[in-house]
Structures are given as structure tokens and as C-alpha cells.
Design an enzyme around this catalytic site. Structure first.
Site, PDB file in Angstrom:
ATOM      1  N   ARG A  38       0.816  -1.215   0.000  1.00  0.00           N
ATOM      2  CA  ARG A  38       0.000   0.000   0.000  1.00  0.00           C
ATOM      3  C   ARG A  38       0.850   1.266   0.000  1.00  0.00           C
ATOM      4  NH1 ARG A  38      -3.674   2.537   4.367  1.00  0.00           N
ATOM      5  NH2 ARG A  38      -5.250   3.650   3.124  1.00  0.00           N
ATOM      6  N   HIS A  42       0.377   4.401  -2.560  1.00  0.00           N
ATOM      7  CA  HIS A  42       0.158   5.778  -2.115  1.00  0.00           C
ATOM      8  C   HIS A  42       1.317   6.696  -2.484  1.00  0.00           C
ATOM      9  CE1 HIS A  42      -3.364   5.232   0.945  1.00  0.00           C
ATOM     10  NE2 HIS A  42      -3.503   4.461  -0.115  1.00  0.00           N
ATOM     11  N   VAL A  46       1.003  10.062  -6.096  1.00  0.00           N
ATOM     12  CA  VAL A  46       1.268  11.469  -5.779  1.00  0.00           C
ATOM     13  C   VAL A  46       2.654  11.826  -6.303  1.00  0.00           C
ATOM     14  CG1 VAL A  46       1.405  13.181  -3.921  1.00  0.00           C
ATOM     15  CG2 VAL A  46      -0.148  11.224  -3.702  1.00  0.00           C
ATOM     16  N   GLY A  48       4.110  10.681  -8.787  1.00  0.00           N
ATOM     17  CA  GLY A  48       4.823   9.507  -9.292  1.00  0.00           C
ATOM     18  C   GLY A  48       5.550   8.770  -8.179  1.00  0.00           C
ATOM     19  N   ASP A  50       8.236   8.369  -6.282  1.00  0.00           N
ATOM     20  CA  ASP A  50       9.434   9.161  -6.010  1.00  0.00           C
ATOM     21  C   ASP A  50       9.767   9.218  -4.517  1.00  0.00           C
ATOM     22  OD1 ASP A  50       7.340  10.646  -5.079  1.00  0.00           O
ATOM     23  OD2 ASP A  50       7.841  12.479  -6.171  1.00  0.00           O
ATOM     24  N   SER A  52       8.065  10.372  -2.219  1.00  0.00           N
ATOM     25  CA  SER A  52       7.576  11.598  -1.561  1.00  0.00           C
ATOM     26  C   SER A  52       6.788  11.271  -0.295  1.00  0.00           C
ATOM     27  CB  SER A  52       6.704  12.419  -2.519  1.00  0.00           C
ATOM     28  OG  SER A  52       5.595  11.671  -2.982  1.00  0.00           O
ATOM     29  N   ASN A  70      -3.800   8.851   4.344  1.00  0.00           N
ATOM     30  CA  ASN A  70      -2.619   8.280   4.997  1.00  0.00           C
ATOM     31  C   ASN A  70      -2.663   8.353   6.521  1.00  0.00           C
ATOM     32  OD1 ASN A  70      -1.450   7.778   2.472  1.00  0.00           O
ATOM     33  ND2 ASN A  70      -0.509   9.819   2.399  1.00  0.00           N
ATOM     34  N   PRO A 139      -7.929   7.481  -4.146  1.00  0.00           N
ATOM     35  CA  PRO A 139      -9.381   7.348  -4.000  1.00  0.00           C
ATOM     36  C   PRO A 139      -9.806   7.004  -2.577  1.00  0.00           C
ATOM     37  CG  PRO A 139      -8.465   5.574  -5.376  1.00  0.00           C
ATOM     38  CD  PRO A 139      -7.337   6.477  -5.034  1.00  0.00           C
ATOM     39  N   HIS A 169      -6.479  -5.964  -2.308  1.00  0.00           N
ATOM     40  CA  HIS A 169      -7.293  -6.086  -1.094  1.00  0.00           C
ATOM     41  C   HIS A 169      -7.600  -7.543  -0.759  1.00  0.00           C
ATOM     42  CE1 HIS A 169      -8.769  -1.599  -1.288  1.00  0.00           C
ATOM     43  NE2 HIS A 169      -7.472  -1.723  -1.106  1.00  0.00           N
ATOM     44  N   THR A 170      -6.886  -8.460  -1.349  1.00  0.00           N
ATOM     45  CA  THR A 170      -6.897  -9.849  -0.910  1.00  0.00           C
ATOM     46  C   THR A 170      -6.004 -10.016   0.324  1.00  0.00           C
ATOM     47  OG1 THR A 170      -6.491 -12.137  -1.581  1.00  0.00           O
ATOM     48  CG2 THR A 170      -4.991 -10.517  -2.452  1.00  0.00           C
ATOM     49  N   ASP A 216      -9.989  -9.213   3.156  1.00  0.00           N
ATOM     50  CA  ASP A 216     -10.445 -10.509   2.647  1.00  0.00           C
ATOM     51  C   ASP A 216     -10.808 -11.350   3.862  1.00  0.00           C
ATOM     52  OD1 ASP A 216     -10.652 -13.180   1.897  1.00  0.00           O
ATOM     53  OD2 ASP A 216      -8.750 -13.233   0.814  1.00  0.00           O
ATOM     54  N   THR A 219      -8.662 -15.155   3.900  1.00  0.00           N
ATOM     55  CA  THR A 219      -7.209 -15.329   3.922  1.00  0.00           C
ATOM     56  C   THR A 219      -6.471 -13.999   3.734  1.00  0.00           C
ATOM     57  OG1 THR A 219      -7.366 -15.851   1.563  1.00  0.00           O
ATOM     58  CG2 THR A 219      -7.215 -17.724   3.074  1.00  0.00           C
TER      59      THR A 219
HETATM   60  C1  HEM Z   1      -9.172   1.196  -6.114  1.00  0.00           C
HETATM   61  C2  HEM Z   1      -9.128   2.132  -5.187  1.00  0.00           C
HETATM   62  C3  HEM Z   1      -8.674   1.878  -3.778  1.00  0.00           C
HETATM   63  C4  HEM Z   1      -9.302   2.307  -2.656  1.00  0.00           C
HETATM   64  C5  HEM Z   1     -10.571   3.152  -2.585  1.00  0.00           C
HETATM   65  C6  HEM Z   1      -8.547   1.815  -1.547  1.00  0.00           C
HETATM   66  C7  HEM Z   1      -8.854   2.064  -0.215  1.00  0.00           C
HETATM   67  C8  HEM Z   1      -8.268   1.433   0.863  1.00  0.00           C
HETATM   68  C9  HEM Z   1      -8.673   1.602   2.217  1.00  0.00           C
HETATM   69  C10 HEM Z   1      -9.761   2.540   2.708  1.00  0.00           C
HETATM   70  C11 HEM Z   1      -7.913   0.783   2.979  1.00  0.00           C
HETATM   71  C12 HEM Z   1      -7.989   0.610   4.491  1.00  0.00           C
HETATM   72  C13 HEM Z   1      -7.255   1.751   5.150  1.00  0.00           C
HETATM   73  C14 HEM Z   1      -7.589   1.892   6.612  1.00  0.00           C
HETATM   74  O1  HEM Z   1      -8.746   1.728   6.986  1.00  0.00           O
HETATM   75  O2  HEM Z   1      -6.655   2.185   7.397  1.00  0.00           O
HETATM   76  C15 HEM Z   1      -7.014   0.093   2.090  1.00  0.00           C
HETATM   77  C16 HEM Z   1      -6.088  -0.831   2.494  1.00  0.00           C
HETATM   78  C17 HEM Z   1      -5.186  -1.424   1.634  1.00  0.00           C
HETATM   79  N1  HEM Z   1      -5.006  -1.120   0.303  1.00  0.00           N
HETATM   80 FE1  HEM Z   1      -6.266  -0.050  -0.854  1.00  0.00          FE
HETATM   81  N2  HEM Z   1      -7.490   1.083  -2.001  1.00  0.00           N
HETATM   82  C18 HEM Z   1      -7.514   1.108  -3.356  1.00  0.00           C
HETATM   83  C19 HEM Z   1      -6.583   0.547  -4.200  1.00  0.00           C
HETATM   84  C20 HEM Z   1      -5.457  -0.118  -3.776  1.00  0.00           C
HETATM   85  C21 HEM Z   1      -4.346  -0.474  -4.622  1.00  0.00           C
HETATM   86  C22 HEM Z   1      -4.228  -0.125  -6.105  1.00  0.00           C
HETATM   87  C23 HEM Z   1      -3.462  -1.134  -3.850  1.00  0.00           C
HETATM   88  C24 HEM Z   1      -2.112  -1.717  -4.206  1.00  0.00           C
HETATM   89  C25 HEM Z   1      -1.631  -1.847  -5.417  1.00  0.00           C
HETATM   90  C26 HEM Z   1      -4.019  -1.200  -2.517  1.00  0.00           C
HETATM   91  C27 HEM Z   1      -3.460  -1.847  -1.455  1.00  0.00           C
HETATM   92  C28 HEM Z   1      -4.001  -1.894  -0.178  1.00  0.00           C
HETATM   93  C29 HEM Z   1      -3.516  -2.775   0.864  1.00  0.00           C
HETATM   94  C30 HEM Z   1      -2.471  -3.849   0.700  1.00  0.00           C
HETATM   95  C31 HEM Z   1      -4.259  -2.468   2.011  1.00  0.00           C
HETATM   96  C32 HEM Z   1      -4.079  -3.067   3.414  1.00  0.00           C
HETATM   97  C33 HEM Z   1      -2.955  -2.324   4.127  1.00  0.00           C
HETATM   98  C34 HEM Z   1      -2.614  -2.791   5.512  1.00  0.00           C
HETATM   99  O3  HEM Z   1      -3.144  -3.801   6.010  1.00  0.00           O
HETATM  100  O4  HEM Z   1      -1.747  -2.118   6.143  1.00  0.00           O
HETATM  101  N3  HEM Z   1      -5.210  -0.547  -2.513  1.00  0.00           N
HETATM  102  N4  HEM Z   1      -7.233   0.513   0.815  1.00  0.00           N
HETATM  103 CA   LIG Z   2       5.129  10.041  -4.719  1.00  0.00          CA
END
Ligand code: HEM
Ligand SMILES: [Ca+2]
Length: 324
Positions: A38, A42, A46, A48, A50, A52, A70, A139, A169-170, A216, A219
Site C-alpha cells: 500500500r 500511495h 502522488v 509519481g 518518487d 515523496s 494516509n 481514491p 485487497h486480498t 479478505d 485469507t
Molecule cells: C481502487 C481504489 C482503492 C481504494 C478506494 C482503496 C482504499 C483502501 C482503504 C480505505 C484501505 C484501508 C485503510 C484503513 O482503513 O486504514 C485500504 C487498504 C489497503 N489497500 Fe487499498 N485502495 C484502493 C486501491 C489499492 C491499490 C491499487 C493497492 C495496491 C496496489 C491497494 C493496497 C491496499 C492494501 C495492501 C491495504 C491493506 C494495508 C494494511 O493492512 O496495512 N489498494 N485501501
Molecule cells: Ca510520490
């Protein structure tokens, strides 16, 4: 300009050093693999990829860490510093923090059972960050399909990339505040699942906001196609997750990943490579390191430029690894 062989002669041990540092962090805490993946997302959305995101606030720089997506949510900075330290041990001043993050994200996916790929490297580290960029480009979980698609398009990523990359999000966890409205107020959710999640996430905003639930439900520390199976069963945790399978144009792509994990892996890999290509800083775009030298040696001109950037630069050049 990025290439897989950028450090082949200047730091041949880089991939191995990162892999073993990531593996030990993930062995200690499996969720860390998700957190690192993640961080890369992130960062890339922002300015690219880099690094940041890794810059702390200073009197003269507002960093990205306290922006809405964040704040209180991103984690794993100390692991990125440990990985960078391992690389610095081998090849001082050669490998950028942005590249460390890109390679660590790949190794995190692999450590949790996901696909592997060759990571292109050669990124420079930014000396600036964008608080507003972090707020506007990443987003929120309340996004609908159109907004998700638009925010990925703004980064040069297709709707197909968006659906494949959401398969991240798996793995990992989300806070109650990110999914409360979805489990209490919405109808595009399996009622039994909503009930289960409600027990760990009180309906009143302000209470239990940071309680965690797995993205998920089955798992959360294994990278496979379960995320899409959950969506078809109306068991997406976030509103934005369920938007990918809610009677819209992306339903068939979700279905295709349910029937073929290898199709998901292939599209995920191509999405990760595209995301890693988002406006990289290369060459002399910023001060970092001469790729032909094994040690960074700032010229006096570079020092005066760095001086103008004040406090954070002090930290960046002299005291810290990546996250400072
Ligand atoms: C499609 C739009 C996306 C939205 C709206 C989104 C939103 C979120 C949100 C709200 C969380 C939980 C954060 C929290 O409650 O603290 C999350 C967790 C996470 N996101 Fe996304 N996400 C998106 C795309 C992505 C992408 C593209 C990736 C990676 C390539 C990603 C990887 C992750 C991972 C791995 C977690 C779990 C992090 C952890 O357990 O520390 N997400 N995301
Ligand atoms: Ca950046």
C-alpha cells in the site's frame, strides 16, 4: 528510462538484500506485506513513484503522511528504513528510496504467495511532497466506480488496471471508519457478512474507529484471487470494493478473475509495472546519486541547492534513511 538492470553493476546485491529484509519483516508480521504494498501505491499516485510519501513534515515542508488517506492508516515506514539500511550496507548511496519501495512491494506480494515480476528501477527520490496531491489523487473508500476509474485514468491507468490492482485487497486490514457506512447503511452487501462486521465496528462514529477487520474475510495474509470471490458473494468490505461487482461494466472482469487466478495474476503484474512507471524522476531531475559511482558525492552546486530546501534536506542527506 527505468530498466531492470539499472543497478546491475553498481549494486548487484540489491535484489537479494531487499528480498531477505522483506521476508524477515513479513515472517515477523504477515500484515506488513500488505502495508508495504500500500505504501508503494500511495507513493506512486502522488507525484509519481518518487518516495515523496516517506518525507516527514518539517517547518518548511508539508509532507503526505498526515493527508486524509494516509493519516493513522499507512504503516511500515520503519521496515522501509530497515530495508534501505540493508541496501546501504552493501552499496552506500546508490539505490534510491523510491526503488527500495518498488522492489520491496514486489517482494511483499511474493512473500504472501502472489506472482513475481521484474521490477524496473532507476528512480530518483523527490525532494518535495504534495499534501493536496495525497488528498486529491488517492481514491477514498466511499468512491463509486466512475470516480475510481477517473482517479486511475488521471494516473494513466485503465479501468482494467484499476480492477486488477484492487485485487491487492486480498491482503491486509481496514479500520472501522473506512467501512462503517458500507456495513450499516448500504444494501449492496450480504446481510450475514454485514452483521458479522458490525460486531467489531460500532455504528456510532467516533467509537471503535480504529478497530480492524480483514479486507479478505478468509485469507488476509495470502495473495490469491479470493478478493474477487468475495465480491461475487457481496462480501466486499469497502464500498469501493463492492463497486467493482455491482451490476456495472466491470462485473465480467471480476468474474473472469474468479474463474482464473492466473488471469488475475497476469493483469495484476502488468498493472503494477504500469503503476511503477508513473512519472518517474530519472537522470538529473533531482539530486540524488550518480548512477555510475558507487558512492554519492554532492558537488558544491548541489549542496547550495540542497541548502535552499532547508530542514528536511538536512535530514534527507545527513541523518536518515528513507522515512524522515
Ligand atoms: C481502487 C481504489 C482503492 C481504494 C478506494 C482503496 C482504499 C483502501 C482503504 C480505505 C484501505 C484501508 C485503510 C484503513 O482503513 O486504514 C485500504 C487498504 C489497503 N489497500 Fe487499498 N485502495 C484502493 C486501491 C489499492 C491499490 C491499487 C493497492 C495496491 C496496489 C491497494 C493496497 C491496499 C492494501 C495492501 C491495504 C491493506 C494495508 C494494511 O493492512 O496495512 N489498494 N485501501
Ligand atoms: Ca510520490
Amino acid at each position: 528510462q527505468l530498466s531492470t538492470g539499472f543497478y546491475a553493476s553498481s549494486c548487484p546485491g540489491m535484489p537479494g538484500a531487499i528480498k531477505s529484509a522483506v521476508e524477515s519483516a513479513v515472517a515477523k508480521e504477515p500484515r506488513m506485506g500488505a502495508s508495504i504494498l500500500r505504501l508503494f501505491f500511495h507513493d506512486c499516485f502522488v507525484q509519481g513513484c518518487d518516495a515523496s510519501l516517506l518525507l516527514d513534515d518539517t517547518p518548511s515542508l508539508q509532507g503526505e503522511k498526515t493527508a486524509q488517506p494516509n493519516n493513522g492508516s499507512v504503516r511500515g515506514f520503519e521496515v522501509i528504513d530497515a530495508v534501505k539500511a540493508a541496501v546501504e550496507n552493501l552499496c552506500p548511496g546508490v539505490v534510491s528510496c523510491a526503488d527500495v519501495l518498488a522492489v520491496a512491494a514486489r517482494d511483499s506480494v511474493v512473500a504472501l504467495g502472489g506472482p513475481s515480476w521484474e521490477v524496473k528501477v532507476g528512480r530518483r527520490d523527490s525532494t518535495t511532497a504534495s499534501f493536496t496531491g495525497a488528498n486529491n489523487n488517492i481514491p477514498p473508500p466511499t468512491s463509486g466506480l466512475a470516480n475510481l476509474t477517473a482517479l486511475f485514468a488521471a494516473q494513466g491507468l485503465s479501468q482494467k488496471d484499476m480492477v486488477a490492482l484492487s485485487g491487492s485487497h486480498t491482503i491486509g486490514q481496514a479500520r472501522c471508519t473506512s467501512f462503517r457506512a458500507h456495513i450499516y447503511n448500504e444494501s449492496d452487501i450480504d446481510s450475514g457478512f454485514a452483521w458479522t462486521r458490525q460486531s467489531g465496528c460500532p455504528s456510532t462514529s467516533g467509537s471503535g474507529d480504529n478497530n480492524l477487520a480483514p479486507l479478505d474475510l478468509q485469507t488476509p495474509t495470502t495473495f490469491e484471487n479470493n478478493y474477487y470471490k468475495n465480491l461475487v458473494a457481496k462480501k466486499g468490505l469497502l464500498h469501493s470494493d463492492q463497486e467493482l461487482f455491482n451490476g456495472g461494466v466491470t462485473d465480467p472482469q471480476v468474474q473472469s478473475y474468479v474463474s482464473s487466478q492466473s488471469a488475475f495474476f497476469a493483469d495484476f503484474v502488468s498493472g503494477m509495472i504500469k503503476m511503477g512507471d508513473i512519472s518517474p524522476l530519472t537522470g538529473n531531475n533531482v539530486l540524488y546519486v550518480d548512477p555510475n559511482s558507487t558512492k554519492y558525492r554532492p558537488t558544491s552546486d548541489e549542496w547550495s541547492e540542497a541548502r535552499r530546501r532547508e530542514a528536511w534536506a538536512e535530514c534527507f542527506w545527513l541523518h536518515c534513511l528513507c522515512s524522515c
